[in-house]
Motif scaffolding. Structure first.
Motif, PDB file in Angstrom:
ATOM      1  N   HIS A  39       0.841  -1.192   0.000  1.00 16.37           N
ATOM      2  CA  HIS A  39       0.000   0.000   0.000  1.00 16.37           C
ATOM      3  C   HIS A  39       0.879   1.246   0.000  1.00 16.37           C
ATOM      4  CE1 HIS A  39      -3.650   2.281   0.612  1.00 16.37           C
ATOM      5  NE2 HIS A  39      -2.973   3.022   1.465  1.00 16.37           N
ATOM      6  N   HIS A  40       0.570   2.177  -0.881  1.00 10.95           N
ATOM      7  CA  HIS A  40       1.293   3.445  -0.972  1.00 10.95           C
ATOM      8  C   HIS A  40       0.526   4.492  -0.171  1.00 10.95           C
ATOM      9  CE1 HIS A  40       2.517   7.150  -3.437  1.00 10.95           C
ATOM     10  NE2 HIS A  40       3.521   6.837  -2.660  1.00 10.95           N
ATOM     11  N   ILE A  41       1.169   5.109   0.824  1.00  8.89           N
ATOM     12  CA  ILE A  41       0.532   6.125   1.665  1.00  8.89           C
ATOM     13  C   ILE A  41       0.552   7.449   0.902  1.00  8.89           C
ATOM     14  CG2 ILE A  41       0.573   7.323   3.880  1.00  8.89           C
ATOM     15  CD1 ILE A  41       0.221   4.254   4.104  1.00  8.89           C
ATOM     16  N   THR A  42      -0.643   7.972   0.594  1.00 12.59           N
ATOM     17  CA  THR A  42      -0.731   9.193  -0.213  1.00 12.59           C
ATOM     18  C   THR A  42      -1.169  10.392   0.623  1.00 12.59           C
ATOM     19  OG1 THR A  42      -3.049   8.896  -0.810  1.00 12.59           O
ATOM     20  CG2 THR A  42      -1.406   7.803  -2.220  1.00 12.59           C
ATOM     21  N   GLU A  43      -0.885  11.563   0.092  1.00 10.96           N
ATOM     22  CA  GLU A  43      -1.290  12.804   0.739  1.00 10.96           C
ATOM     23  C   GLU A  43      -2.810  12.895   0.815  1.00 10.96           C
ATOM     24  OE1 GLU A  43      -0.634  17.621   0.430  1.00 10.96           O
ATOM     25  OE2 GLU A  43       0.543  16.298  -0.847  1.00 10.96           O
ATOM     26  N   GLU A  44      -3.495  12.437  -0.229  1.00 11.94           N
ATOM     27  CA  GLU A  44      -4.959  12.478  -0.249  1.00 11.94           C
ATOM     28  C   GLU A  44      -5.555  11.642   0.890  1.00 11.94           C
ATOM     29  OE1 GLU A  44      -3.277  13.660  -4.000  1.00 11.94           O
ATOM     30  OE2 GLU A  44      -3.066  11.739  -2.980  1.00 11.94           O
ATOM     31  N   GLU A  45      -4.993  10.460   1.111  1.00 12.02           N
ATOM     32  CA  GLU A  45      -5.476   9.612   2.199  1.00 12.02           C
ATOM     33  C   GLU A  45      -5.272  10.266   3.560  1.00 12.02           C
ATOM     34  OE1 GLU A  45      -4.713   5.043   0.796  1.00 12.02           O
ATOM     35  OE2 GLU A  45      -3.047   6.138   1.716  1.00 12.02           O
ATOM     36  N   THR A  46      -4.093  10.809   3.770  1.00  9.69           N
ATOM     37  CA  THR A  46      -3.824  11.407   5.078  1.00  9.69           C
ATOM     38  C   THR A  46      -4.681  12.647   5.291  1.00  9.69           C
ATOM     39  OG1 THR A  46      -1.908  12.650   4.284  1.00  9.69           O
ATOM     40  CG2 THR A  46      -1.493  10.459   5.209  1.00  9.69           C
ATOM     41  N   ALA A  47      -4.981  13.388   4.221  1.00  8.60           N
ATOM     42  CA  ALA A  47      -5.861  14.551   4.329  1.00  8.60           C
ATOM     43  C   ALA A  47      -7.279  14.105   4.692  1.00  8.60           C
ATOM     44  CB  ALA A  47      -5.865  15.345   3.028  1.00  8.60           C
ATOM     45  N   ALA A  48      -7.754  13.030   4.070  1.00  5.37           N
ATOM     46  CA  ALA A  48      -9.088  12.513   4.381  1.00  5.37           C
ATOM     47  C   ALA A  48      -9.148  12.025   5.830  1.00  5.37           C
ATOM     48  CB  ALA A  48      -9.459  11.387   3.420  1.00  5.37           C
ATOM     49  N   PHE A  49      -8.093  11.352   6.273  1.00  2.00           N
ATOM     50  CA  PHE A  49      -8.033  10.876   7.661  1.00  2.00           C
ATOM     51  C   PHE A  49      -8.035  12.053   8.626  1.00  2.00           C
ATOM     52  CE2 PHE A  49      -5.529   9.649  11.430  1.00  2.00           C
ATOM     53  CZ  PHE A  49      -6.326   8.610  11.899  1.00  2.00           C
ATOM     54  N   ALA A  50      -7.244  13.083   8.325  1.00  5.91           N
ATOM     55  CA  ALA A  50      -7.187  14.277   9.177  1.00  5.91           C
ATOM     56  C   ALA A  50      -8.570  14.915   9.291  1.00  5.91           C
ATOM     57  CB  ALA A  50      -6.176  15.272   8.627  1.00  5.91           C
ATOM     58  N   ALA A  51      -9.279  15.003   8.175  1.00  4.74           N
ATOM     59  CA  ALA A  51     -10.628  15.581   8.184  1.00  4.74           C
ATOM     60  C   ALA A  51     -11.587  14.715   9.001  1.00  4.74           C
ATOM     61  CB  ALA A  51     -11.140  15.742   6.759  1.00  4.74           C
ATOM     62  N   LEU A  52     -11.446  13.405   8.876  1.00  6.22           N
ATOM     63  CA  LEU A  52     -12.322  12.477   9.583  1.00  6.22           C
ATOM     64  C   LEU A  52     -12.191  12.619  11.096  1.00  6.22           C
ATOM     65  CD1 LEU A  52     -14.290  10.054   9.307  1.00  6.22           C
ATOM     66  CD2 LEU A  52     -12.283   8.583   9.390  1.00  6.22           C
ATOM     67  N   ILE A  53     -10.966  12.818  11.583  1.00  5.08           N
ATOM     68  CA  ILE A  53     -10.768  12.912  13.031  1.00  5.08           C
ATOM     69  C   ILE A  53     -10.772  14.349  13.532  1.00  5.08           C
ATOM     70  CG2 ILE A  53      -9.536  10.717  13.138  1.00  5.08           C
ATOM     71  CD1 ILE A  53      -6.928  12.359  13.509  1.00  5.08           C
ATOM     72  N   GLY A  54     -10.991  15.312  12.637  1.00  2.00           N
ATOM     73  CA  GLY A  54     -11.088  16.704  13.043  1.00  2.00           C
ATOM     74  C   GLY A  54      -9.759  17.421  13.198  1.00  2.00           C
ATOM     75  N   MET A  55      -8.716  16.917  12.557  1.00  2.24           N
ATOM     76  CA  MET A  55      -7.414  17.580  12.591  1.00  2.24           C
ATOM     77  C   MET A  55      -7.448  18.757  11.627  1.00  2.24           C
ATOM     78  SD  MET A  55      -3.672  15.981  11.580  1.00  2.24           S
ATOM     79  CE  MET A  55      -3.703  14.734  12.862  1.00  2.24           C
ATOM     80  N   PRO A  56      -7.017  19.935  12.046  1.00  2.61           N
ATOM     81  CA  PRO A  56      -7.018  21.092  11.138  1.00  2.61           C
ATOM     82  C   PRO A  56      -6.211  20.802   9.872  1.00  2.61           C
ATOM     83  CG  PRO A  56      -6.486  21.757  13.375  1.00  2.61           C
ATOM     84  CD  PRO A  56      -6.489  20.257  13.357  1.00  2.61           C
ATOM     85  N   SER A  57      -6.671  21.335   8.747  1.00  2.15           N
ATOM     86  CA  SER A  57      -5.987  21.079   7.471  1.00  2.15           C
ATOM     87  C   SER A  57      -4.561  21.605   7.495  1.00  2.15           C
ATOM     88  CB  SER A  57      -6.764  21.686   6.314  1.00  2.15           C
ATOM     89  OG  SER A  57      -6.889  23.075   6.484  1.00  2.15           O
ATOM     90  N   SER A  58      -4.279  22.590   8.338  1.00  3.01           N
ATOM     91  CA  SER A  58      -2.909  23.109   8.440  1.00  3.01           C
ATOM     92  C   SER A  58      -1.971  22.086   9.072  1.00  3.01           C
ATOM     93  CB  SER A  58      -2.884  24.397   9.270  1.00  3.01           C
ATOM     94  OG  SER A  58      -3.327  24.127  10.585  1.00  3.01           O
ATOM     95  N   GLU A  59      -2.542  21.054   9.694  1.00  8.10           N
ATOM     96  CA  GLU A  59      -1.731  20.012  10.324  1.00  8.10           C
ATOM     97  C   GLU A  59      -1.780  18.719   9.520  1.00  8.10           C
ATOM     98  OE1 GLU A  59      -2.733  19.581  14.441  1.00  8.10           O
ATOM     99  OE2 GLU A  59      -2.453  21.713  14.844  1.00  8.10           O
ATOM    100  N   ASN A  60      -2.009  18.828   8.220  1.00 12.31           N
ATOM    101  CA  ASN A  60      -2.023  17.668   7.337  1.00 12.31           C
ATOM    102  C   ASN A  60      -0.737  16.888   7.550  1.00 12.31           C
ATOM    103  OD1 ASN A  60      -1.771  15.870   5.176  1.00 12.31           O
ATOM    104  ND2 ASN A  60      -2.886  17.215   3.796  1.00 12.31           N
ATOM    105  N   GLN A  61      -0.851  15.588   7.665  1.00 13.80           N
ATOM    106  CA  GLN A  61       0.283  14.745   8.005  1.00 13.80           C
ATOM    107  C   GLN A  61       1.356  14.670   6.915  1.00 13.80           C
ATOM    108  OE1 GLN A  61      -2.150  11.329   8.907  1.00 13.80           O
ATOM    109  NE2 GLN A  61      -1.610  11.534  11.054  1.00 13.80           N
ATOM    110  N   CYS A  62       1.074  15.146   5.734  1.00 13.30           N
ATOM    111  CA  CYS A  62       2.054  15.080   4.652  1.00 13.30           C
ATOM    112  C   CYS A  62       2.704  16.426   4.385  1.00 13.30           C
ATOM    113  CB  CYS A  62       1.393  14.586   3.368  1.00 13.30           C
ATOM    114  SG  CYS A  62       1.057  12.837   3.392  1.00 13.30           S
TER     115      CYS A  62
END
Length: 131
Positions: free
Chosen positions: A19-42
């Motif tokens: 599995h390739h970890i993508t920026e899109e996936e981490t952004a969706a995960f961040a949104a799901l758990i309520g992490m601000p977009s400025s703290e995107n994991q990528c």
């Protein structure tokens, strides 16, 4: 009803997934758990992805891969050995280590390696067959 696992009928049988970890996936995960977009994991100050993200990937893989065989996750236990960066390619190997038809249980060893061959996660998944 006993467990029917054609691909994993013998302890030691295994299967590997990549599995390739993508920026899109981490952004969706961040949104799901309520992490601000400025703290995107990528991007920004976060260079490694959340352990919770990886638990979701692995448990989703187990549940979708084995649900057609009547199995669902009962218990997961993981040890995180190293951080995982966005963009990593993670190879997960699932190996049957024990099955107990009387209890309708199957225990799998789970190991994850990054694209450099470094082990990043080790653990166990106990799955139960639907009665």
């Amino acid at each position: 009803m006993s467990i029917h696992i054609p691909l994993f009928s013998v302890p030691g049988a295994h299967e590997t997934f990549r599995h390739h970890i993508t920026e899109e996936e981490t952004a969706a995960f961040a949104a799901l758990i309520g992490m601000p977009s400025s703290e995107n994991q990528c991007s920004g100050r976060y260079s490694s992805i959340s352990n919770h993200f990886m638990i979701g990937i692995i448990s989703g893989l187990l549940n979708t891969r084995f649900s057609s065989q009547g199995l669902e996750c009962l218990n997961l236990h993981f040890e995180f050995l190293s951080s995982i960066s966005c963009g990593s390619i993670i190879e997960t190997t699932v190996e049957l280590v024990n099955s107990d038809p009387a209890k309708n249980l199957a225990t799998f060893k789970v190991d994850c390696f990054n694209q450099d061959g470094d082990q990043v996660i080790t653990g166990q998944a106990v799955m139960i067959g639907q009665r």
